[in-house]
Write a protein that holds these residues in place. Structure first.
Motif, mmCIF file in Angstrom:
data_model
loop_
_atom_site.group_PDB
_atom_site.id
_atom_site.type_symbol
_atom_site.label_atom_id
_atom_site.label_comp_id
_atom_site.label_asym_id
_atom_site.label_seq_id
_atom_site.Cartn_x
_atom_site.Cartn_y
_atom_site.Cartn_z
ATOM 1 N N ILE A 1 0.229 0.472 4.995
ATOM 2 C CA ILE A 1 0.181 -0.657 5.414
ATOM 3 C C ILE A 1 0.221 -0.450 6.976
ATOM 4 C CG2 ILE A 1 0.120 -3.159 5.296
ATOM 5 C CD1 ILE A 1 -1.145 -1.973 2.821
ATOM 6 N N SER A 2 1.568 -0.190 7.096
ATOM 7 C CA SER A 2 1.836 -0.308 8.552
ATOM 8 C C SER A 2 2.753 0.748 9.175
ATOM 9 C CB SER A 2 2.298 -1.586 8.978
ATOM 10 O OG SER A 2 3.603 -2.009 8.575
ATOM 11 N N ASP B 1 -9.368 -1.367 -4.327
ATOM 12 C CA ASP B 1 -8.146 -1.248 -3.760
ATOM 13 C C ASP B 1 -7.174 -2.334 -4.306
ATOM 14 O OD1 ASP B 1 -8.441 0.830 -1.937
ATOM 15 O OD2 ASP B 1 -9.086 -0.667 -0.287
ATOM 16 N N GLU C 1 -0.643 3.930 -0.213
ATOM 17 C CA GLU C 1 -1.700 3.345 0.751
ATOM 18 C C GLU C 1 -0.481 2.775 1.891
ATOM 19 O OE1 GLU C 1 -4.568 -0.635 1.462
ATOM 20 O OE2 GLU C 1 -3.371 0.165 -0.690
ATOM 21 N N LEU D 1 5.050 -2.315 -3.329
ATOM 22 C CA LEU D 1 4.976 -2.421 -2.106
ATOM 23 C C LEU D 1 6.498 -2.292 -1.501
ATOM 24 C CD1 LEU D 1 3.521 -3.318 0.589
ATOM 25 C CD2 LEU D 1 4.272 -5.681 0.197
ATOM 26 N N ARG E 1 -3.654 -1.350 -6.040
ATOM 27 C CA ARG E 1 -2.536 -2.044 -5.719
ATOM 28 C C ARG E 1 -1.738 -2.859 -6.850
ATOM 29 N NH1 ARG E 1 -4.220 -5.101 -0.004
ATOM 30 N NH2 ARG E 1 -4.385 -3.209 1.284
ATOM 31 N N THR F 1 -6.320 0.770 6.917
ATOM 32 C CA THR F 1 -4.866 1.652 6.737
ATOM 33 C C THR F 1 -5.245 3.040 6.512
ATOM 34 O OG1 THR F 1 -4.792 0.917 4.355
ATOM 35 C CG2 THR F 1 -3.599 -0.444 5.814
ATOM 36 N N TYR G 1 2.059 0.706 -0.053
ATOM 37 C CA TYR G 1 2.165 0.618 -1.440
ATOM 38 C C TYR G 1 2.181 2.084 -2.109
ATOM 39 C CZ TYR G 1 0.262 -3.982 -1.416
ATOM 40 O OH TYR G 1 0.208 -5.504 -1.359
ATOM 41 N N LYS H 1 5.570 0.327 5.923
ATOM 42 C CA LYS H 1 5.278 -0.446 5.030
ATOM 43 C C LYS H 1 3.985 0.095 4.130
ATOM 44 C CE LYS H 1 3.859 -5.360 4.213
ATOM 45 N NZ LYS H 1 3.522 -6.716 4.951
#
Length: 417
Positions: free
Chosen positions: A399-400, A367, A397, A376, A371, A251, A413, A411
């Motif tokens: 994700i997408s 990670d 972070e 999220l 997290r 990511t 964190y 998406k």
């Protein structure tokens, strides 16, 4: 100012009083003397003998009993020893009585550790902290010490502030102690500002802690190329070092700060803990703890206990911990591998900082820990909110991330430390 006295080779006998009561974490005289031998070697002494006496408590007059003093005197004569080192800190009267009875240089564990710190401190702060600890230790030994002070000569116990300064009157030394405390407080205040700037940047901080000589500096060098001195000796490095560790993942990139700290040891002198409190408290202000353990030593359970006791004494509790069982390349005994477990750790790995074994797994574990403290989210941002997305990328972070007609589908964190 620090100055080095001419190094003399000292031939010493190690002396311990075993007051073990039989509980599972009781004093292990052999293991403690093994470590004292390493300390003596690091300080430049040659160990020529050992003596252990079992007693319910230390002899208040001379640490060991009169019979053992006679035995020790015979050992000194047979080995031509020039001094002794006791495994516990001596009172001024114990040191004076032993010196008078044995007519050799008498040192204790604290004196040897302080001597090593004096020779290894490099930064101005480190030197001031060591000088403060030495002066406070020796201040109580200036009065009535007479003969035993004169026998110090050169070698162990004379590095640092130096004998000349110790011969000055107590008032002058107290003034120097006060001055050192003031200067160290100023440095501590500056460190607070540095910490605040780190917090504002919201880069996660991991403090590397553990017993001395477990490979903390080697780990920092392996991960960041810090170039810190890493020797197979006790207290090879004393000064705190912080470096950026950045690693790639699917990511994007993750950046954290790694802070190396001074190693812990059995019976770490309280005045050293006090003097180095501002440095040790780097671990207090870190977000997470990386606890490095020497997996290859049979004393690792005791060393882990010492490390955690020191953290507890400093009030460093409630932080997530990653334990790294280091030096796995040295283990040939399968039973030792089976016993690699830390009940206080949130995650643990087996690694070799020297060879690189297992280090590729560390970013994944980091990670997972990060997290756990993040939330999220799945949200659509307008194209006019690019600055918010940039902050998420910097502090969180992703994700997408999809750029569609109705906006940016993200998406990620976020939050945490």
């Amino acid at each position: 100012m620090f100055h080095e006295n001419k190094q003399e080779i000292e031939y010493v006998i190690l002396v311990a009083v075993d007051t073990a009561s039989g509980d599972s974490y009781s004093y292990d005289a052999d293991a403690s003397l093994d470590e004292l031998a390493e300390l003596a070697d690091t300080a430049g002494a040659v160990v020529v003998g050992r003596l252990v006496q079992k007693l319910p408590h230390f002899n208040p007059a001379a640490y060991i009993g009169s019979g053992k003093i006679e035995e020790l005197r015979a050992m000194i004569y047979a080995t031509k020893a020039t001094g002794i080192i006791t495994d516990d800190e001596l009172s001024p009267s114990q040191m004076a009585n032993l010196s008078r009875e044995l007519d050799v240089k008498v040192m204790d564990r604290t004196m040897v550790i302080l001597d090593i710190f004096a020779s290894h401190a490099k930064s101005s702060e480190g030197k001031m902290q060591v000088e403060l600890a030495q002066l406070e230790y020796r201040l109580s030994r200036l009065t009535g010490k007479g003969t035993s002070m004169s026998r110090l000569g050169g070698g162990i116990g004379t590095r640092g502030p130096g004998e000349k300064k110790l011969e000055q009157d107590r008032r002058v030394i107290r003034k120097r102690v006060s001055q050192l405390k003031h200067e160290i407080n100023d440095i501590t205040a500056h460190r607070e500002i540095t910490r605040k700037s780190r917090e504002n940047g919201r880069v996660p901080v991991f403090a590397i802690v553990g017993y001395t000589n477990v490979g903390k500096s080697t780990l920092l060098n392996a991960l960041t190329g810090a170039g810190i001195l890493a020797e197979d000796k006790l207290f090879a490095t004393l000064d705190t070092t912080t470096r950026v560790f950045e690693y790639k993942k699917e990511t994007g990139k993750q950046k954290i700060l790694l802070t190396d700290t001074v190693g812990f040891i059995r019976k770490l002198p309280h005045n050293l803990i006090d003097a180095f409190r501002s440095t040790l408290e780097e671990a207090r202000y870190a977000d997470y703890i990386i606890h490095v353990v020497d997996a290859s030593t049979h004393n690792r359970v005791e060393e882990m206990k010492v490390a955690y006791n020191t953290l507890d004494e400093l009030g460093i509790t409630g932080k997530k911990i990653i334990t790294l069982f280091n030096k796995i390349d040295k283990i040939t005994d399968d039973d030792m591998r089976i016993g690699l477990f830390d009940p206080r750790a949130d995650k643990y790995l087996t690694i070799s900082a020297k060879t690189g074994i297992g280090l590729d797994e560390l970013p994944k574990v980091i990670d997972e820990i990060l997290r756990q403290d993040r939330v999220l989210i799945e949200k659509v941002f307008g194209y006019d909110e690019m600055s918010r997305i940039a902050k998420i990328k910097e502090n969180g972070e992703i994700i997408s991330e999809e750029y569609l007609e109705d906006g940016i589908h993200l998406k990620a964190y976020i939050g945490g430390i």
